[in-house]
Design a protein around this motif. Structure first.
Motif, PDB file in Angstrom:
ATOM      1  N   ALA A  16       0.823  -1.207   0.000  1.00 31.74           N
ATOM      2  CA  ALA A  16       0.000   0.000   0.000  1.00 31.74           C
ATOM      3  C   ALA A  16       0.858   1.259   0.000  1.00 31.74           C
ATOM      4  N   LEU A  17       1.919   1.248   0.786  1.00 29.80           N
ATOM      5  CA  LEU A  17       2.805   2.410   0.859  1.00 29.80           C
ATOM      6  C   LEU A  17       3.500   2.659  -0.474  1.00 29.80           C
ATOM      7  N   ALA A  18       3.994   1.608  -1.087  1.00 30.09           N
ATOM      8  CA  ALA A  18       4.671   1.757  -2.386  1.00 30.09           C
ATOM      9  C   ALA A  18       3.699   2.277  -3.449  1.00 30.09           C
ATOM     10  N   GLY A  19       2.534   1.675  -3.528  1.00 27.99           N
ATOM     11  CA  GLY A  19       1.541   2.126  -4.497  1.00 27.99           C
ATOM     12  C   GLY A  19       1.041   3.519  -4.204  1.00 27.99           C
ATOM     13  N   GLY A  20       0.866   3.814  -2.936  1.00 28.77           N
ATOM     14  CA  GLY A  20       0.379   5.135  -2.546  1.00 28.77           C
ATOM     15  C   GLY A  20       1.359   6.239  -2.875  1.00 28.77           C
ATOM     16  N   PHE A  21       2.632   6.012  -2.589  1.00 28.21           N
ATOM     17  CA  PHE A  21       3.631   7.035  -2.909  1.00 28.21           C
ATOM     18  C   PHE A  21       3.757   7.221  -4.412  1.00 28.21           C
ATOM     19  N   THR A  22       3.694   6.120  -5.153  1.00 30.88           N
ATOM     20  CA  THR A  22       3.788   6.215  -6.606  1.00 30.88           C
ATOM     21  C   THR A  22       2.631   7.046  -7.162  1.00 30.88           C
ATOM     22  N   LYS A  23       1.412   6.726  -6.743  1.00 30.62           N
ATOM     23  CA  LYS A  23       0.243   7.446  -7.255  1.00 30.62           C
ATOM     24  C   LYS A  23       0.181   8.882  -6.735  1.00 30.62           C
ATOM     25  N   SER A  24       0.721   9.121  -5.565  1.00 32.34           N
ATOM     26  CA  SER A  24       0.654  10.464  -4.978  1.00 32.34           C
ATOM     27  C   SER A  24       1.716  11.412  -5.507  1.00 32.34           C
ATOM     28  N   PHE A  25       2.900  10.904  -5.816  1.00 30.30           N
ATOM     29  CA  PHE A  25       4.010  11.798  -6.096  1.00 30.30           C
ATOM     30  C   PHE A  25       4.604  11.701  -7.500  1.00 30.30           C
ATOM     31  N   LEU A  26       4.378  10.606  -8.199  1.00 26.20           N
ATOM     32  CA  LEU A  26       4.887  10.498  -9.562  1.00 26.20           C
ATOM     33  C   LEU A  26       3.942  11.277 -10.480  1.00 26.20           C
ATOM     34  N   PRO A  27       4.450  12.068 -11.410  1.00 27.93           N
ATOM     35  CA  PRO A  27       3.555  12.781 -12.328  1.00 27.93           C
ATOM     36  C   PRO A  27       2.617  11.792 -13.027  1.00 27.93           C
ATOM     37  N   THR A  41      -4.139   4.892 -15.677  1.00 29.57           N
ATOM     38  CA  THR A  41      -4.051   6.272 -15.195  1.00 29.57           C
ATOM     39  C   THR A  41      -4.180   7.280 -16.326  1.00 29.57           C
ATOM     40  N   GLY A  42      -3.897   6.862 -17.560  1.00 28.14           N
ATOM     41  CA  GLY A  42      -4.050   7.758 -18.697  1.00 28.14           C
ATOM     42  C   GLY A  42      -5.497   8.136 -18.947  1.00 28.14           C
ATOM     43  N   ASP A  43      -6.424   7.280 -18.527  1.00 26.70           N
ATOM     44  CA  ASP A  43      -7.852   7.535 -18.710  1.00 26.70           C
ATOM     45  C   ASP A  43      -8.511   8.108 -17.451  1.00 26.70           C
ATOM     46  N   ALA A  44      -7.773   8.214 -16.380  1.00 27.31           N
ATOM     47  CA  ALA A  44      -8.343   8.668 -15.104  1.00 27.31           C
ATOM     48  C   ALA A  44      -7.976  10.126 -14.839  1.00 27.31           C
ATOM     49  N   ALA A  45      -8.839  10.795 -14.119  1.00 29.22           N
ATOM     50  CA  ALA A  45      -8.556  12.179 -13.726  1.00 29.22           C
ATOM     51  C   ALA A  45      -7.384  12.185 -12.745  1.00 29.22           C
ATOM     52  N   PRO A  46      -6.460  13.129 -12.889  1.00 31.58           N
ATOM     53  CA  PRO A  46      -5.324  13.195 -11.966  1.00 31.58           C
ATOM     54  C   PRO A  46      -5.751  13.252 -10.492  1.00 31.58           C
ATOM     55  N   ALA A  47      -6.824  13.960 -10.205  1.00 32.28           N
ATOM     56  CA  ALA A  47      -7.292  14.043  -8.812  1.00 32.28           C
ATOM     57  C   ALA A  47      -7.717  12.673  -8.294  1.00 32.28           C
ATOM     58  N   ARG A  50      -4.508  10.699  -7.526  1.00 30.35           N
ATOM     59  CA  ARG A  50      -3.913  11.214  -6.283  1.00 30.35           C
ATOM     60  C   ARG A  50      -4.725  10.772  -5.060  1.00 30.35           C
ATOM     61  N   THR A  51      -6.040  10.791  -5.184  1.00 33.19           N
ATOM     62  CA  THR A  51      -6.898  10.352  -4.075  1.00 33.19           C
ATOM     63  C   THR A  51      -6.650   8.886  -3.746  1.00 33.19           C
ATOM     64  N   LEU A  52      -6.545   8.059  -4.779  1.00 35.01           N
ATOM     65  CA  LEU A  52      -6.224   6.648  -4.539  1.00 35.01           C
ATOM     66  C   LEU A  52      -4.878   6.508  -3.847  1.00 35.01           C
ATOM     67  N   GLY A  53      -3.910   7.319  -4.257  1.00 34.24           N
ATOM     68  CA  GLY A  53      -2.594   7.282  -3.621  1.00 34.24           C
ATOM     69  C   GLY A  53      -2.672   7.617  -2.137  1.00 34.24           C
ATOM     70  N   VAL A  54      -3.422   8.645  -1.806  1.00 33.99           N
ATOM     71  CA  VAL A  54      -3.570   9.034  -0.404  1.00 33.99           C
ATOM     72  C   VAL A  54      -4.288   7.929   0.373  1.00 33.99           C
ATOM     73  N   ILE A  88     -10.971  -4.960  -4.964  1.00 30.44           N
ATOM     74  CA  ILE A  88     -12.040  -5.310  -5.912  1.00 30.44           C
ATOM     75  C   ILE A  88     -12.077  -4.262  -7.024  1.00 30.44           C
ATOM     76  N   GLY A  89     -12.016  -3.001  -6.644  1.00 27.70           N
ATOM     77  CA  GLY A  89     -11.976  -1.936  -7.650  1.00 27.70           C
ATOM     78  C   GLY A  89     -10.743  -2.018  -8.522  1.00 27.70           C
ATOM     79  N   ALA A  90      -9.610  -2.352  -7.929  1.00 33.79           N
ATOM     80  CA  ALA A  90      -8.365  -2.475  -8.697  1.00 33.79           C
ATOM     81  C   ALA A  90      -8.458  -3.619  -9.701  1.00 33.79           C
ATOM     82  N   MET A  91      -9.055  -4.739  -9.292  1.00 36.84           N
ATOM     83  CA  MET A  91      -9.188  -5.872 -10.206  1.00 36.84           C
ATOM     84  C   MET A  91     -10.075  -5.507 -11.387  1.00 36.84           C
ATOM     85  N   ILE A  92     -11.175  -4.850 -11.106  1.00 34.29           N
ATOM     86  CA  ILE A  92     -12.080  -4.431 -12.183  1.00 34.29           C
ATOM     87  C   ILE A  92     -11.354  -3.497 -13.147  1.00 34.29           C
ATOM     88  N   THR A  93     -10.621  -2.552 -12.590  1.00 34.76           N
ATOM     89  CA  THR A  93      -9.884  -1.585 -13.419  1.00 34.76           C
ATOM     90  C   THR A  93      -8.836  -2.281 -14.264  1.00 34.76           C
TER      91      THR A  93
END
Length: 129
Positions: A16-27, A41-47, A50-54, A88-93
């Motif tokens: 969770a920490l690795a994924g969270g930091f990646t989604k929160s801080f990587l452009p 992530t190319g099809d998702a809103a940046p916000a 970032r929310t998923l990362g947090v 579950i949401g991640a698997m669907i995505t």
């Protein structure tokens, strides 16, 4: 059993920490190119990304800190249940994108580990006190 639950929670927290930091801080523009499985992530809103990362960073904290401090340790299995929903949401995505089945399978493994933590901490080996 207590040691196995600590290991499982620690592994999930690390993921969770690795994924969270990646989604929160990587452009966000570079996220899909820099990480396999991040094409969505190319099809998702940046916000949203970032929310998923947090949320993932908070999950990492919730999986270990309450137990370490002894403050509201019931939050560990509650966080594990929330992690199940996130997976579950991640698997669907991931299943919506080419090559995503491999990552959906990995998410399924994380989901099973989270169920183990929730089951164990709610019933088999809850934290005393």
């Amino acid at each position: 059993m207590n040691i196995a639950l600590w290991i499982a929670a620690g592994m999930l927290a690390a993921v969770a920490l690795a994924g969270g930091f990646t989604k929160s801080f990587l452009p966000v523009e570079k996220l899909g190119a820099a990480t396999h499985g991040g094409e969505w992530t190319g099809d998702a809103a940046p916000a949203f990304v970032r929310t998923l990362g947090v949320l993932e960073i908070l999950a990492a904290i919730g999986l270990v800190l309450p137990a370490l401090t002894g403050v509201a340790p019931v939050l560990v299995p509650v966080t594990a249940v929330c992690w199940v929903g996130l997976m579950i949401g991640a698997m669907i995505t991931h299943l919506r994108y080419a090559g995503g089945a491999r990552f959906a399978g990995l998410n399924l493994i994380y989901l099973v580990i989270a169920v183990f933590v929730a089951w164990g901490r709610f019933g088999i080996a809850p934290f005393a006190g």
